[in-house]
Design an enzyme around this catalytic site. Structure first.
Site: not given
Ligand code: ASP
Length: 355
Positions: A37, A51, A117-118, A190, A312
């Site tokens: 992103t 986007y 971020t994923d 995340k 457990e």
């Molecule tokens: N789907 C995107 C990615 O991980 C999300 C992001 O970058 O925030 O490339």
């Protein structure tokens, strides 16, 4: 203006040979771009969530923040241009090799990896396990594309360059820089997909950045980077031993595990409920798989806490491993690396307590 601006190709890095660190007062930082992103673009400035990721080339990202030239001598490489959900072990290994090559260069003081971020936490953790370097390696992304109102990417990237160029970040392991906060690769996760404060660590952040200056409050006690027993240089080819994940919930199917065995999985991460719990009607399937050489690793889908061994489930009796506090996706990576060295469950368990 960039004083040493260079084109966005892997060849660009060769130009560094002419600029040894000693001739600069500022440190030399290389930005390795992979997409996400932070390189995304939407149709309008109000599109903060709709986007396309991985559209903007790295030189444009850096040109948008000329202030970074005050922090360091910046070069860049466009290693990938993908959304991070499309990372596979192949991209991960190749990225690690590229970052490792840069970290070994005497004319590179720090490295920034721009990333979606994923799966940023996975790439960060992997790099912290396989790159034996004390140099700052900082992953950064954004939750909003650069075309959105209040885009978070430019300041995140500025802070990441500040961190990678800071001598105070040496030896702290691979770091994630998001939302003014400095995280250790192994601890960060995340936890929300729609806000800019998307990353947390249950054990706390290492520090924070204010106006380009890092302030440190903690250190990771776990093995990483220079103290790691893993090394990207000893990984052959571009794949890791296959490790699958099964998500725990009510009404589990034995077939979910068996299909992974058929696909060639050498280990299965049980992302169980609570304490990595296993339903009584699934235990025989896991024990059958274990007896056939598929390692069973109990992790948890609960985001905090850690899986306690022999609580457990009688792990000693079954020969299972617990993932300690690593989430299922990070557990997959450590398991895959462990399997490049051993198939002994006790030895794999040791690794989970040390990393
Ligand atoms: N789907 C995107 C990615 O991980 C999300 C992001 O970058 O925030 O490339």
């Amino acid at each position: 203006m960039l004083t040493n601006s260079i084109r966005t190709s892997n060849l660009a890095i060769d130009l560094l040979a002419d600029s040894p660190a000693s001739t600069y007062k500022k440190n030399n930082v290389v930005v390795v771009a992979t997409g996400g992103t932070i390189a995304g673009a939407g149709a309008s400035s109000t599109n903060s969530a709709s986007y396309t990721a991985a559209k903007i080339p790295v030189d444009a990202l850096i040109d948008a923040i000329p202030q970074v030239q005050d922090l360091a001598n910046i070069r860049w490489v466009q290693a990938l241009q993908i959304a991070s959900e499309s990372m596979t072990d192949k991209e991960l290994i190749n990225l690690a090799r590229q970052v490792n090559d840069l970290a070994k260069r005497s004319d590179v003081n720090g490295i920034v990896v721009t990333h979606g971020t994923d799966t940023m936490e996975e790439t960060a953790f992997f790099l912290s396990l396989v790159i034996r370097s004390d140099k700052p390696i900082v992953l950064v992304g954004s939750m909003r594309p650069g075309t959105a109102l209040s885009a978070d990417g430019p300041l995140n990237l500025y802070s990441a360059v500040a961190l990678a160029s800071s001598d105070t970040a040496k030896g702290k392991g691979v770091l994630v820089m998001m939302n003014d906060t400095i995280f250790a690769a192994r601890d960060v996760s995340k936890i929300i997909n729609i806000h800019t404060n998307a990353f947390v660590s249950q054990w706390g952040a290492l520090g924070t950045i204010v106006e380009g200056k890092p302030y440190w409050f903690r250190e990771s006690t776990k093995r990483h980077n220079s103290s790691s027993e893993f090394n990207i240089e000893s990984i052959e080819g571009d794949s890791l031993p296959l490790v699958g994940i099964v998500y725990g919930a009510n009404n589990m199917l034995p077939q979910s595990y068996l299909v992974l065995q058929q696909a060639g999985a050498k280990a299965i991460i049980h992302a169980g409920t609570g304490n990595g719990s296993v339903a009584d009607y699934i235990v025989p399937t896991l024990n059958k798989l274990q007896s056939e050489g598929v390692q069973i690793i109990r992790s948890s889908h609960v985001p905090q806490g850690f899986v306690i061994r022999n609580a457990e489930q009688p792990d000693d009796t079954y020969g299972w491993v617990v993932a300690h506090d690593l989430n299922p996706q990070k557990t997959r990576l450590l398991t895959a690396l462990a399997l490049t060295k051993t198939t002994d469950a006790k030895e794999i368990q040791r690794m989970f307590y040390e990393y």
